[in-house]
Design a protein around this motif. Structure first.
Motif, PDB file in Angstrom:
ATOM      1  N   LEU B 205       1.919   1.325  -4.249  1.00 27.77           N
ATOM      2  CA  LEU B 205       2.929   0.577  -4.679  1.00 27.77           C
ATOM      3  C   LEU B 205       4.246   1.079  -4.418  1.00 27.77           C
ATOM      4  O   LEU B 205       5.439   0.570  -3.884  1.00 27.77           O
ATOM      5  CB  LEU B 205       2.820   0.073  -6.117  1.00 27.77           C
ATOM      6  CG  LEU B 205       1.448  -0.647  -6.293  1.00 27.77           C
ATOM      7  CD1 LEU B 205       1.239  -1.065  -7.776  1.00 27.77           C
ATOM      8  CD2 LEU B 205       1.641  -2.277  -5.644  1.00 27.77           C
ATOM      9  N   ARG B 210       6.446  -1.925  -3.486  1.00 21.37           N
ATOM     10  CA  ARG B 210       5.969  -3.254  -4.287  1.00 21.37           C
ATOM     11  C   ARG B 210       5.474  -3.403  -5.587  1.00 21.37           C
ATOM     12  O   ARG B 210       5.441  -2.175  -6.095  1.00 21.37           O
ATOM     13  CB  ARG B 210       4.822  -3.697  -3.238  1.00 21.37           C
ATOM     14  CG  ARG B 210       4.703  -4.066  -1.919  1.00 21.37           C
ATOM     15  CD  ARG B 210       3.471  -4.153  -1.164  1.00 21.37           C
ATOM     16  NE  ARG B 210       3.879  -4.442   0.395  1.00 21.37           N
ATOM     17  CZ  ARG B 210       2.817  -4.411   1.269  1.00 21.37           C
ATOM     18  NH1 ARG B 210       1.820  -4.193   0.716  1.00 21.37           N
ATOM     19  NH2 ARG B 210       3.310  -4.985   2.424  1.00 21.37           N
ATOM     20  N   TYR B 214       2.603  -8.511  -6.224  1.00 19.26           N
ATOM     21  CA  TYR B 214       2.691  -8.789  -4.841  1.00 19.26           C
ATOM     22  C   TYR B 214       1.200  -9.190  -4.597  1.00 19.26           C
ATOM     23  O   TYR B 214       0.894  -9.873  -3.700  1.00 19.26           O
ATOM     24  CB  TYR B 214       3.021  -7.454  -4.060  1.00 19.26           C
ATOM     25  CG  TYR B 214       2.996  -7.731  -2.590  1.00 19.26           C
ATOM     26  CD1 TYR B 214       4.044  -8.193  -1.878  1.00 19.26           C
ATOM     27  CD2 TYR B 214       2.136  -7.139  -1.953  1.00 19.26           C
ATOM     28  CE1 TYR B 214       4.294  -8.336  -0.592  1.00 19.26           C
ATOM     29  CE2 TYR B 214       2.097  -7.337  -0.681  1.00 19.26           C
ATOM     30  CZ  TYR B 214       2.926  -7.850   0.048  1.00 19.26           C
ATOM     31  OH  TYR B 214       3.006  -8.129   1.419  1.00 19.26           O
TER      32      TYR B 214
END
Lengths: 146, 323
Positions: B205, B210, B214
Motif C-alpha cells: 500500500l 494506495r 482501493y
C-alpha cells in the motif's frame, strides 16, 4: 512490535482446547481398554485353564493383534482422533504406532522402508521405557533389596 | 519491493482437487477431482506429481507455453520436477512454501511484462497425505493436533500469464521480506505467517500510495481462522490499518465448522485453488474489480523445528484487476 508483545497477542487469539472433554474421553476409553484386557485375561484363564500371568500375555497379544488389524483396515486413526490418549497410551496404541509407520513406508522397501521406519514413533517409547525400567529396577533393588 | 506491470495478464487457469476440497463450499468451481487420495498411483508422492502433471498438461494443450515455473512442499520439490519431466518445456523450480504461487506469478509477470518471453505457466501443488508423511506423523497414525493447526489442501493449480491483453490484468506485485517473530510451534502456522502478511500488505500500500479501500477484497493465503484474527489485530496495532474487505483462502476452501480441518486449509495450492476459481470468476462477472492476493509461506523444515529454531515466514502480494 517486540516478540514478547506478539506472543501475548498470539496467545489471546489461539483457539481454545477442550481439555476437560479430552481428559474425560481419554479416561473413559482408556478405562474401557483396561476392562477389555481384564475380560480377556479372565476368559483365557477360564477357557484354557492357565495361570493369570500366562493369560495376561495372551490378552496383550490379542490387543496388539486387534490394534494392528484396525490400523490396517483404516479405522484406528479415526478412533485415535476421537479418543486421543485413551487409545494412544494402551498397548494397542503402541502397536498402532508401529503398524501405521510400517504401512506408510512399505513402498520404500523392506530394509530402507519398513525396517528403518517401523520404530519411527515407537522407538522413543522403547528407549525411554528401557531407561526408566533400569532406574526403577535399581531403585527397587536399593530400597527393597530386589 | 513493489513492481508495477503494464503487460501482464491472466490467460488461462486449470485446477484439480482432492475429495475434501470437492466437498467444501467451492465444490461447484472444482470440476476435476480425485475421490481417492492415491489418485490411482502407488504412493502419495506419485499422486501429488500426477495432479501437477494433469493441470500442467491441460494448460499446455490449450495454450502455447514458453516457460514453466513449478513448486510444491515435498523435499527438493520432486512433485513438480516429475510432472515437468513429462512435458518438453523449459522448467524453473521455485520454493517459498505456501507463498510459491504468488512468487511464481510475480516472476512470470516480470518476464512477460518486459517481453522476454510471451507465455509463462506457473503451477503449484500440495497433497495432504504426502505433507503429513513428510512433516508430521504417518497418515494412518492420525495423531491428534491442537485446534490452531492447519490442514494441507490436496490439489494442483496452474495459471498461464501472457503479455497479450485479457480481461484480468496483473497490475502489480510486492516481493515480501522474510519475517521472524519468534514462534517455534509448527502447529501455529497462522501466528507464524501473520506478521509477514501484515508487513507485505503495508509495504504494498505504501509503495503504490494506495489506501486499503482501493481494493474490493484483500485475500491472505492460508492463515486459517486463528491467523485471520491475529492478522487483523496486528494490522491495527502495528500499522494502524483497519483490515476490512478481507478474507483468507484457508477458511474459504473448507467449511471450518463441519469439515474436520482444525483452523483451516494451508499448503501452496490453497491460495491459487481459491483465486483461480471463485475469485477470477467473480472478477470476470465484475462483482470484484480489484483484488489483492497475499500468499503466505512458513519457511521451516522438520530439522529446524526439531532443533527448536524459530520459524521464519514470507508473503508475496499480487494485485489483480478486472478490465
Amino acid at each position: 512490535m517486540i516478540k514478547q508483545e506478539y506472543k501475548t497477542l498470539v496467545k489471546k487469539n489461539l483457539p481454545k482446547e477442550n481439555r476437560l472433554r479430552n481428559s474425560f474421553v481419554a479416561f473413559f476409553i482408556g478405562g474401557l481398554m483396561g476392562v477389555l484386557a481384564q475380560l480377556l485375561t479372565d476368559l483365557y484363564s477360564y477357557l484354557f485353564e492357565i495361570t493369570v500371568t500366562q493369560a495376561t500375555t495372551f490378552a496383550i497379544v490379542t490387543l496388539i493383534f486387534l490394534g494392528c488389524l484396525l490400523t490396517g483396515l483404516g479405522f484406528f486413526d479415526k478412533m485415535v482422533h476421537f479418543a486421543r490418549a485413551g487409545l494412544i497410551i494402551p498397548i494397542a496404541g503402541f502397536a498402532h504406532s508401529m503398524m501405521s509407520a510400517t504401512l506408510e513406508y512399505k513402498k520404500e522397501g523392506l530394509v530402507t522402508g519398513i525396517g528403518a521406519n517401523m520404530f519411527k514413533l515407537a522407538g522413543t517409547v522403547i528407549v525411554y521405557g528401557v531407561v526408566s525400567a533400569f532406574f526403577f529396577g535399581l531403585l527397587n533393588y536399593i530400597i527393597f533389596g530386589g | 519491493m513493489t513492481l508495477k506491470f503494464e503487460n501482464a495478464y491472466v490467460k488461462d487457469t486449470d485446477v484439480i482437487v482432492g475429495k475434501l476440497e470437492k466437498e467444501g463450499p467451492l465444490k461447484h468451481y472444482f470440476d476435476k477431482y480425485y475421490e481417492d487420495g492415491y489418485c490411482g498411483s502407488k504412493t502419495w508422492e506419485q499422486a501429488e506429481s500426477k495432479m501437477a502433471f494433469e493441470t500442467i498438461n491441460n494448460l499446455v494443450e490449450r495454450n502455447k507455453v514458453d516457460l514453466l515455473f513449478g513448486g510444491d512442499l515435498l523435499n527438493q520439490i520432486t512433485a513438480s520436477s516429475f510432472a515437468a519431466s513429462k512435458v518438453n518445456i523449459p522448467f524453473l523450480g521455485i520454493y517459498n512454501a505456501c507463498a510459491t504461487s504468488t512468487e511464481g506469478i510475480l516472476l512470470a509477470s516480470s518476464l512477460v511484462d518486459k517481453k522476454i518471453v510471451n507465455n509463462v505457466l506457473v503451477n503449484v501443488t500440495s497433497h495432504n497425505n504426502a505433507a503429513e508423511k513428510q512433516f508430521r506423523y504417518p497418515v494412518e497414525y492420525g495423531g491428534p493436533k491442537p485446534n490452531s493447526a492447519t490442514f494441507t489442501v490436496t490439489g494442483s493449480a496452474g495459471i498461464v500469464i501472457t503479455n497479450k491483453k485479457t480481461d484480468i490484468k496483473i497490475d502489480a506485485a510486492t516481493i515480501g521480506e522474510v519475517v521472524d517473530y519468534g514462534i517455534k510451534d509448527a502447529y501455529q502456522m497462522g501466528a507464524v505467517m501473520a506478521p509477514a502478511c501484515a508487513k507485505t500488505i503495508y509495504n504494498h500500500l505504501k509503495a503504490l500510495n494506495r489506501d486499503l479501500s482501493y481494493y474490493d477484497l484483500v485475500l491472505s493465503g492460508d492463515l486459517g481462522e486463528c491467523g485471520k484474527r491475529i492478522l487483523k489485530e496486528l494490522m491495527k496495532k502495528e500499522y494502524k490499518i483497519n483490515l476490512k474487505n478481507y478474507n483468507d483462502c484457508g477458511t474459504m476452501i473448507y467449511n471450518i465448522k463441519t469439515q474436520s480441518v482444525y483452523s483451516g486449509g494451508s499448503g501452496p495450492a490453497c491460495a491459487p485453488l481459491v483465486t483461480y476459481t471463485y475469485i477470477l470468476e467473480e472478477m470476470k462477472k465484475k462483482n470484484l474489480k480489484k483484488v489483492l492476493i497475499v500468499a503466505t509461506g512458513a519457511l521451516l523444515s522438520t530439522t529446524t523445528v526439531n532443533q527448536h529454531e524459530t520459524i521464519p515466514a514470507i508473503a508475496h502480494a499480487i494485485s489483480l484487476e478486472a478490465i
